[in-house]
Structures are given as structure tokens and as C-alpha cells.
Scaffold this motif. Structure first.
Motif, mmCIF file in Angstrom:
data_model
loop_
_atom_site.group_PDB
_atom_site.id
_atom_site.type_symbol
_atom_site.label_atom_id
_atom_site.label_comp_id
_atom_site.label_asym_id
_atom_site.label_seq_id
_atom_site.Cartn_x
_atom_site.Cartn_y
_atom_site.Cartn_z
ATOM 1 N N SER A 10 0.834 -1.207 0.000
ATOM 2 C CA SER A 10 0.000 0.000 0.000
ATOM 3 C C SER A 10 0.871 1.260 0.000
ATOM 4 N N PHE A 11 1.960 1.227 0.751
ATOM 5 C CA PHE A 11 2.902 2.357 0.825
ATOM 6 C C PHE A 11 2.163 3.674 1.095
ATOM 7 N N GLY A 89 8.201 -8.071 3.170
ATOM 8 C CA GLY A 89 8.955 -7.877 4.413
ATOM 9 C C GLY A 89 8.198 -8.522 5.559
ATOM 10 N N THR A 120 12.698 -7.842 8.675
ATOM 11 C CA THR A 120 12.908 -6.421 8.915
ATOM 12 C C THR A 120 14.265 -6.184 9.581
ATOM 13 N N TYR A 124 13.521 -1.252 12.633
ATOM 14 C CA TYR A 124 12.220 -0.865 12.077
ATOM 15 C C TYR A 124 11.122 -1.883 12.361
HETATM 16 P P1 ADP Z 1 0.439 -4.147 2.671
HETATM 17 O O1 ADP Z 1 -0.841 -3.392 2.909
HETATM 18 O O2 ADP Z 1 0.438 -4.981 1.425
HETATM 19 O O3 ADP Z 1 0.965 -4.914 3.851
HETATM 20 P P2 ADP Z 1 2.433 -2.183 3.248
HETATM 21 O O4 ADP Z 1 2.621 -0.896 2.548
HETATM 22 O O5 ADP Z 1 1.976 -2.141 4.659
HETATM 23 O O6 ADP Z 1 1.468 -3.016 2.326
HETATM 24 O O7 ADP Z 1 3.778 -3.033 3.197
HETATM 25 C C1 ADP Z 1 4.413 -3.371 1.985
HETATM 26 C C2 ADP Z 1 5.513 -4.379 2.276
HETATM 27 O O8 ADP Z 1 6.518 -3.784 3.107
HETATM 28 C C3 ADP Z 1 5.021 -5.596 3.060
HETATM 29 O O9 ADP Z 1 5.710 -6.735 2.631
HETATM 30 C C4 ADP Z 1 5.375 -5.280 4.477
HETATM 31 O O10 ADP Z 1 5.550 -6.446 5.276
HETATM 32 C C5 ADP Z 1 6.694 -4.565 4.278
HETATM 33 N N1 ADP Z 1 7.003 -3.674 5.403
HETATM 34 C C6 ADP Z 1 6.284 -2.628 5.848
HETATM 35 N N2 ADP Z 1 6.886 -2.052 6.912
HETATM 36 C C7 ADP Z 1 8.017 -2.767 7.140
HETATM 37 C C8 ADP Z 1 9.062 -2.706 8.112
HETATM 38 N N3 ADP Z 1 9.058 -1.796 9.083
HETATM 39 N N4 ADP Z 1 10.064 -3.618 8.032
HETATM 40 C C9 ADP Z 1 10.037 -4.568 7.067
HETATM 41 N N5 ADP Z 1 9.087 -4.691 6.133
HETATM 42 C C10 ADP Z 1 8.090 -3.811 6.167
#
Ligand code: ADP
Length: 162
Positions: A10-11, A89, A120, A124
Motif C-alpha cells: 500500500s505504501f 517484508g 525487517t 524498524y
Molecule cells: P500491505 O498493505 O500490502 O501490507 P504495506 O505498505 O503495509 O502493504 O507493506 C508493503 C511491504 O513492506 C510488506 O511486505 C510489508 O511487510 C513490508 N514492510 C512494511 N513495513 C516494514 C518494516 N518496518 N520492516 C520490514 N518490512 C516492512
């Protein structure tokens, strides 16, 4: 053979946690396509265009990273991009169950597409876009959590809302 991976999400907005995964992924694959998902189930703070713009700005120093957005099934998008891998992640055990389901269903839909999990950076492990928005909404500093341009965009959003 060129290895292409898609990093979907989603970012909303991009954080240092995302950037860490993107940067490390770009060292493993020849090309990483960061793909912003049009998710109709979530009410986003930033539009797709805004999220793509912020991602482009914060990754412009990484040569083999591209930013895009997509609709529909992830495995179809991955195939269309001639990619073979999905990067995700993992932050905590709580991420695991959903990610295992998603990886299993994606494998069932297209067994040629592999999911690649990256742990991660400990720094973070608590960080998510939701937490960042919660903090920024109350005007607290988020400079340790997101790049400057994202912090400025959050300030603009929340000052327009109040
Ligand atoms: P979604 O809604 O698909 O989970 P996100 O934008 O929340 O989309 O996350 C996109 C990707 O980045 C996912 O694989 C998520 O696990 C990873 N991610 C988000 N925040 C972190 C973090 N702090 N450390 C590692 N990976 C992360």
C-alpha cells in the motif's frame, strides 16, 4: 538471465521500513519493481499518484528500482512484468500468518512465481505506515520514521484536514 522482483504494497505512505526492504531487495535482484496496490478495501490517506510520487523521490538514488501501480491479481501483474519473484517484508510473528496464506494462494494461482521474505531490520520492526499516520496526525515528529519529503507531505495532509 535477468532477475526481476515485484515488491507490492500500500505504501500509504512509504516509511524507512519499506525503504530498507527495497534497498536490500535491489542488492539481490537485477531489478525491483515497487508496485502500489489499488486497494478498494482500505481508505488511503494518499492517492495512488501521491504514493507513487513519494516512492519515486525516495528511491531515485537506486538505479535498479522502478515504481509502478497495479490493479487486479498480483500474480498476473508479476507475470506481465516478466518478473519471477514477489518480495515481502516480515516484521513480527503477527505478519507471518497473513503472509503465509498470501504466499500459498499465490503459489496455487501461479506456481512459477516465488515469494521471497526479508526480515525487517530490527531498528524498524515496530514501524508501519499506520503508526506513522497516527503519530503525524497529532503533529508529533516522524523524522526518524520516514524521509523528509514524506514528513512534509504528512504535515500538508494533516494541516489541510484540521
Ligand atoms: P500491505 O498493505 O500490502 O501490507 P504495506 O505498505 O503495509 O502493504 O507493506 C508493503 C511491504 O513492506 C510488506 O511486505 C510489508 O511487510 C513490508 N514492510 C512494511 N513495513 C516494514 C518494516 N518496518 N520492516 C520490514 N518490512 C516492512
Amino acid at each position: 538471465m535477468t532477475t526481476i522482483a515485484v515488491c507490492p504494497g500500500s505504501f500509504d505512505p512509504v516509511t524507512y521500513g519499506h525503504l530498507d526492504i527495497i534497498t536490500r531487495g535491489a542488492k539481490v535482484f537485477d531489478k525491483v519493481i515497487v508496485a502500489v496496490l489499488h486497494n478498494r478495501n482500505k481508505e488511503p490517506l494518499f492517492s495512488i499518484e501521491e504514493r507513487v510520487h513519494l516512492l519515486k523521490e525516495v528511491t531515485k538514488h537506486i538505479e535498479n528500482v522502478e515504481i509502478d501501480s497495479f490493479n487486479g491479481l498480483l500474480v498476473d501483474y508479476v507475470q506481465k512484468q516478466k518478473a519471477t519473484t514477489i518480495i515481502r517484508g516480515l516484521r513480527a510473528v503477527s505478519d507471518f500468518e497473513y503472509e503465509m496464506q498470501a504466499a500459498s494462494i499465490n503459489r496455487k494461482l501461479n506456481s512459477e512465481v516465488e515469494t521471497f521474505f526479508m526480515m525487517t531490520n530490527n531498528q524498524y520492526s515496530y514501524l508501519s505506515s499506520s503508526i506513522v499516520k497516527e503519530v503525524a496526525k497529532y503533529n508529533a515528529p516522524v523524522s526518524d520514521l520516514v524521509p523528509d519529503i514524506v514528513e512534509a507531505a504528512l504535515q500538508t495532509k494533516y494541516s489541510a484536514k484540521s
